[in-house]
Design a protein around this motif. Structure first.
Motif, PDB file in Angstrom:
ATOM      1  N   ALA A   1      54.389  46.190  36.963  1.00 19.24           N
ATOM      2  CA  ALA A   1      54.633  47.924  37.013  1.00 19.24           C
ATOM      3  C   ALA A   1      53.784  48.574  36.104  1.00 19.24           C
ATOM      4  CB  ALA A   1      55.997  47.984  37.453  1.00 19.24           C
TER       5      ALA A   1
ATOM      6  N   VAL B   1      68.864  50.903  44.399  1.00 23.60           N
ATOM      7  CA  VAL B   1      67.421  51.419  44.525  1.00 23.60           C
ATOM      8  C   VAL B   1      67.556  52.780  44.609  1.00 23.60           C
ATOM      9  CG1 VAL B   1      64.979  51.284  44.877  1.00 23.60           C
ATOM     10  CG2 VAL B   1      66.369  49.319  45.032  1.00 23.60           C
TER      11      VAL B   1
ATOM     12  N   TRP C   1      63.758  53.123  40.578  1.00 21.41           N
ATOM     13  CA  TRP C   1      64.481  52.745  39.782  1.00 21.41           C
ATOM     14  C   TRP C   1      65.478  51.573  40.693  1.00 21.41           C
ATOM     15  CZ3 TRP C   1      63.858  53.875  34.725  1.00 21.41           C
ATOM     16  CH2 TRP C   1      63.216  54.984  34.393  1.00 21.41           C
ATOM     17  N   GLN C   2      66.033  50.787  39.685  1.00 18.43           N
ATOM     18  CA  GLN C   2      67.004  49.786  40.490  1.00 18.43           C
ATOM     19  C   GLN C   2      68.211  49.497  39.277  1.00 18.43           C
ATOM     20  OE1 GLN C   2      66.171  46.410  43.162  1.00 18.43           O
ATOM     21  NE2 GLN C   2      67.330  45.022  41.714  1.00 18.43           N
TER      22      GLN C   2
ATOM     23  N   SER D   1      63.268  50.115  35.517  1.00 13.66           N
ATOM     24  CA  SER D   1      62.035  50.727  36.296  1.00 13.66           C
ATOM     25  C   SER D   1      61.628  49.733  37.076  1.00 13.66           C
ATOM     26  CB  SER D   1      61.134  51.389  35.322  1.00 13.66           C
ATOM     27  OG  SER D   1      59.969  51.488  36.079  1.00 13.66           O
ATOM     28  N   LEU D   2      61.372  50.181  38.382  1.00  9.94           N
ATOM     29  CA  LEU D   2      60.734  49.260  39.232  1.00  9.94           C
ATOM     30  C   LEU D   2      59.221  49.567  39.513  1.00  9.94           C
ATOM     31  CD1 LEU D   2      63.280  48.959  42.338  1.00  9.94           C
ATOM     32  CD2 LEU D   2      62.787  47.235  40.538  1.00  9.94           C
TER      33      LEU D   2
ATOM     34  N   GLY E   1      59.715  45.522  49.194  1.00 14.63           N
ATOM     35  CA  GLY E   1      59.849  46.470  47.975  1.00 14.63           C
ATOM     36  C   GLY E   1      58.571  46.602  47.232  1.00 14.63           C
TER      37      GLY E   1
END
Lengths: 283, 368
Positions: free
Chosen positions: B23, B54, B62-63, B72-73, B86
């Protein structure tokens, strides 16, 4: 009457069911009732220039008095409902906003733009009120609190054919919304300089689906050609097409007027107010 | 130049899974501290009840971690349509084309490239790879479902005659599309085409069902819930809206939770099934303000809960933020508009809504 004079009215604070009581100004004509009732948005702008947003009133009392004296409309009283800081959120048809994710996004995009504009001169956004879409609460208040109070306090004609919502700009939107949502309460709507452009016309799309059958109802729209009004014509054309598709006959059930040279301003709405009042209230 | 008149839906069927990646740099984190998160034990901190939720906020994804903190995703997010794996999102751009957002690289790709048509409201097509269902936008219509196959040219209009008021629903096996046309229920099979759903076959008097829309498939694909009007005449005060649940195998039906709708326009959004298929969560548009709130209803009609919060005004859910169930169907996150605070969650163990302290611009995306 002197256009700069303060028109005598009675102020009420009406319980809303939720939140703070709402300020409402009531004006009675100098003739005996029973009265048709004009429920008008942005009530601060109706009777007292000192309270009006632009320092100019709609002159509604003067216009109603004149039209009544001329026998062009039956006796009508005015209920001016004050707006609140959340005016944009309260007057924006909530179901149009939440109709699809995209409609919500389009409206939010406009809000983001307005916020950015405010920030240019007000970096802390002290004057900014983030819109909360409470139009349904507002209509609930009109239907379940305000109208019962008015009908029980004054000599009114309570039927929908004698009950009108009137407003301009966002007030035009909420008037059209109330007409569609509660047609058995509000059988008349006057929508001046209706702010269809919000969210690239999401309210027009909703309006096209939500219109009640004409069945003796009347709805009025207009727009100028200057200022904010300059953008309204294509959106109003879509609204007109929806009206005709729903069976509304021009000049009978609906009326749309274009006013070249008119600005998005109380003075313009005052100048042409006799047109919707005659169309909506005439027997 | 395309000019959207009405807002069609866009269903997105994305059949390909893109490879994941690192990411981008995460944005500034924010605190997530559920009020009833238990105090951590000395050795084994209990998992946050919100773990796995999520959401997007601040244009990032975000998760919530097991300890309740946000992770942070991705440094980008757009819309609410997250691919099942995802790694991607799809959304409608300002030019009303559909875009694919790769969450690993934040690369955006226009997958319709159609300047003369309007496509909106994409959603992923389950159990199929590389396809996008979009809505084309005729005048005064909510849009017609159409399919985009990723990696192929063109848009395939699925049902030229469709004019649903609400978003269509795709069956869990990806084979059947449910939507309404003219207020009547339609099933569109990818193999067999369009077929009207005969309500009489479910023991219903079709004349008593005056309008049908807002479908939602049960997770096992055996049942289909609709929002229906069972009375809808000139006098709107006599209107009744109900939830209709059709068991497609047993050919039985249930009409649940009748209520007088708020106003007369628009149409309530579809209910959301719990992953175990036992519950339906929905927010009825109720005229009586005292009855407003999120309704959680057992799909067999045996149990019903109305969830109210401290500020009950106008507590409806829009389609941008449908309720999100936890994978084990024991918890539910939801957003109420415009009540404050906006976000809530509840455990079905006690049915007590708790504030969910997400940023005000958050959008609930999924719970996994």
């Amino acid at each position: 009457m002197d256009a700069a004079a303060v028109i005598p009215y009675t102020r009420h604070a009406i319980a809303t069911g939720v939140g703070q009581p709402r300020t409402v100004d009531v004006w009675l004509p100098p003739v005996a009732g029973p009265y048709s009732v004009l429920y008008m948005q942005d009530g601060q702008n109706l009777f007292d220039p000192a309270q009006s947003y632009s320092g100019v009133t709609w002159g509604v009392a003067e216009t109603v008095t004149r039209l009544t004296a001329q026998g062009r409309i039956p006796p009508a009283m005015v209920v001016g409902i004050h707006n609140v800081p959340n005016r944009m959120g309260e007057y924006m048809p909530a179901k149009a906003v939440t109709r699809t994710p995209e409609s919500r996004r389009l409206v939010q995009k406009d809000i983001d733009g307005w916020r950015a504009e405010v920030r240019k001169t007000d970096p802390d956004l002290a004057t900014w009120v983030e819109p909360r879409f409470t139009a349904d609460d507002y209509l609930r208040f009109l239907v379940h609190e305000l109208k019962p109070f008015i009908d029980s306090t004054y000599a009114t004609l309570p039927a929908p054919a004698h009950t009108a919502l009137v407003g301009s700009s966002m007030g035009g939107l909420i008037s059209a919304y109330g007409f569609c949502e509660y047609p058995q309460v509000f059988g008349r709507a006057g929508c001046l300089s209706t702010a269809w452009t919000v969210g690239n016309g999401v309210a027009v799309s909703w309006f096209a689906e939500a219109l009640p059958a004409p069945q003796g109802r009347r709805i009025y729209f207009d727009y100028g050609t200057e200022g904010l009004d300059a953008d309204y014509e294509p959106f109003q054309a879509r609204a007109d097409a929806a009206l005709h598709a729903a069976g509304y006959r021009a000049g009978v059930d609906c009326l749309t007027r274009k006013f070249p040279g008119h600005l998005h301003h109380e003075s313009a709405w005052a100048e042409r107010l006799h047109v919707p009042l005659e169309f909506l209230l005439a027997p | 130049m395309k000019t959207p008149r009405l807002l069609p839906f866009v269903l997105l069927f994305l059949l390909t899974a893109c490879a994941g990646g690192e990411a981008a740099a995460p944005p500034e984190p924010h605190a997530i501290t559920p009020q009833d998160t238990p105090a951590p034990a000395p050795t084994q901190p209990p998992a946050s009840p919100l773990a796995g939720l999520v959401y997007s906020a601040g244009s990032a994804l975000w998760q919530i971690n097991a300890d309740g903190s946000p992770a942070s995703l991705a440094a980008c997010a757009q819309g609410a349509a997250l691919s099942p794996d995802g790694t991607q999102m799809v959304y409608a751009g300002d030019d009303y084309d559909i875009y694919l957002l790769d969450l690993a690289t934040c690369t955006r790709t226009n997958i319709t490239n159609s300047p003369d048509t309007v496509e909106l409201n994409p959603q992923w097509w389950p159990n199929v790879t590389g396809a996008v269902l979009i809505g084309l936008n005729p005048e005064f219509d909510t849009g017609k479902p159409a399919l985009i196959q990723l990696g192929r040219e063109g848009v395939q209009l699925i049902d030229p005659d469709a004019s649903p008021a609400d978003l269509p629903a795709i069956s869990p096996d990806g084979q059947t599309l449910a939507y309404a046309h003219g207020g009547q229920p339609i099933l569109y099979s990818l193999s067999a085409g369009r077929q009207a759903l005969d309500l009489a076959a479910f023991g219903l008097d079709p004349a008593s069902i005056q309008r049908v829309d807002s479908p939602a498939w049960s997770p096992d694909g055996r049942s289909l819930a609709w929002v229906v009007a069972t009375q809808q005449g000139d006098d709107f005060t006599t209107w009744r809206i109900q939830l209709l649940i059709l068991n497609l195998e047993a050919r039985t039906s249930l009409l649940l939770h009748p209520y007088v709708p708020l106003g007369r326009g628009g149409w309530p959004p579809a209910p959301v099934w719990s992953p175990d298929g036992r519950w339906l969560a929905f927010n009825p548009w109720v005229e009586d303000i005292a009855q407003t709130g999120l309704v959680v209803l057992a799909a067999d009609g045996s149990e019903e809960h109305t969830i109210t919060v401290t500020n009950p005004q106008n507590t409806w859910l829009d389609q941008l933020t449908p309720p999100r169930w936890s994978p084990d169907s024991t918890r539910l996150a939801f957003a109420l508009s415009p009540a404050e605070p906006i976000f809530w969650w509840l455990s079905l163990a006690n049915w007590q809504p708790q504030p969910l302290p997400l940023p005000p611009d958050a959008v609930l995306i999924a719970w996994r």
